[in-house]
Design an enzyme around this catalytic site. Structure first.
Site: not given
Length: 232
Positions: A114, A212, A214
């Site tokens: 990002c 993202h 994660e």
């Protein structure tokens, strides 16, 4: 085989509260280090430091992740801030740009997430769209990830890790505009927004994604970084 050591840049927030304490702290969502661990790496959190220390830090790492976070200061790419642009984080900008430069100079495998994509683009002379007019498809309500499909570009490093269209967790209102020197797009959203970039011919593996990973269950992008780091 020894697991590669992957450094992850962190936030400075003031104040942060835990237990009886309320003070400034270096923090990072747990998804980042857990994703590194799930991909087979060892995670090391990197709080902002003097930019001059970046090369020494990167020299001790096998790979580097530049994490998501606040907007990049538009002054870094010669633009005036728009009303929608968030307040600058000059200490973090300086530190992470220095980390990126050190990783590129050393050929250290690098993954931007990002804001990390946006900073990589700026580091290489690119510019940013400060406010996506179609932000609704790229962000949920405050603190909530949206999901949309990204389409990898065939033949790219990203496509080697993600060969098919995939729905990804996303939260951003900025994106790459003019790409920095040497960068090529390696994924797009349905609306044409560049969702990943990479640096072919770099000394080391260099990839950045706008979403993202994660915040999801798909470990493949991080596994590609950890694999590159393990290969030296």
């Amino acid at each position: 085989m020894t697991e590669p050591l992957i450094g992850i840049s962190t936030y400075l927030e003031d104040p942060v509260r835990w237990g009886v304490w309320r003070m400034r702290a270096a923090v990072l969502p747990v998804g980042y280090h857990r994703l590194v661990q799930r991909a087979g790496g060892l995670a090391a959190l990197l709080p902002p430091d003097a930019p001059a220390a970046a090369d020494a830090v990167v020299a001790r790492l096998d790979g580097l992740v530049i994490s998501g976070g606040p907007d990049v200061d538009p002054a870094r790419y010669g633009a005036e801030p728009r009303p929608e642009t968030g307040p600058p984080a000059p200490e973090r900008d300086a530190w992470e740009l220095a980390l990126i430069e050190a990783a590129l100079d050393r050929g250290t495998p690098l993954l931007g997430i990002c804001r990390g994509l946006q900073l990589l683009n700026v580091a290489l002379g690119g510019t940013l769209v400060q406010h996506l007019p179609h932000v609704r498809g790229h962000s949920g309500p405050p603190g909530v990830f949206a999901h949309h499909t990204v389409k990898p570009v065939p033949g790219t490093m990203l496509a080697a890790a993600l060969p098919e269209e995939v729905s990804v967790p996303t939260f951003h209102h900025q994106a790459a505009d003019r790409l920095g020197t040497g960068l090529v797009p390696s994924a797009y959203a349905d609306d044409g927004t560049v969702e990943a970039v990479e640096l072919p011919g770099a000394r080391g593996y260099t990839l950045a994604v706008q979403w993202h990973p994660e915040a999801g269950d798909d470990v493949r992008v991080m596994s590609a970084l950890v694999g590159a780091a393990a290969a030296g």
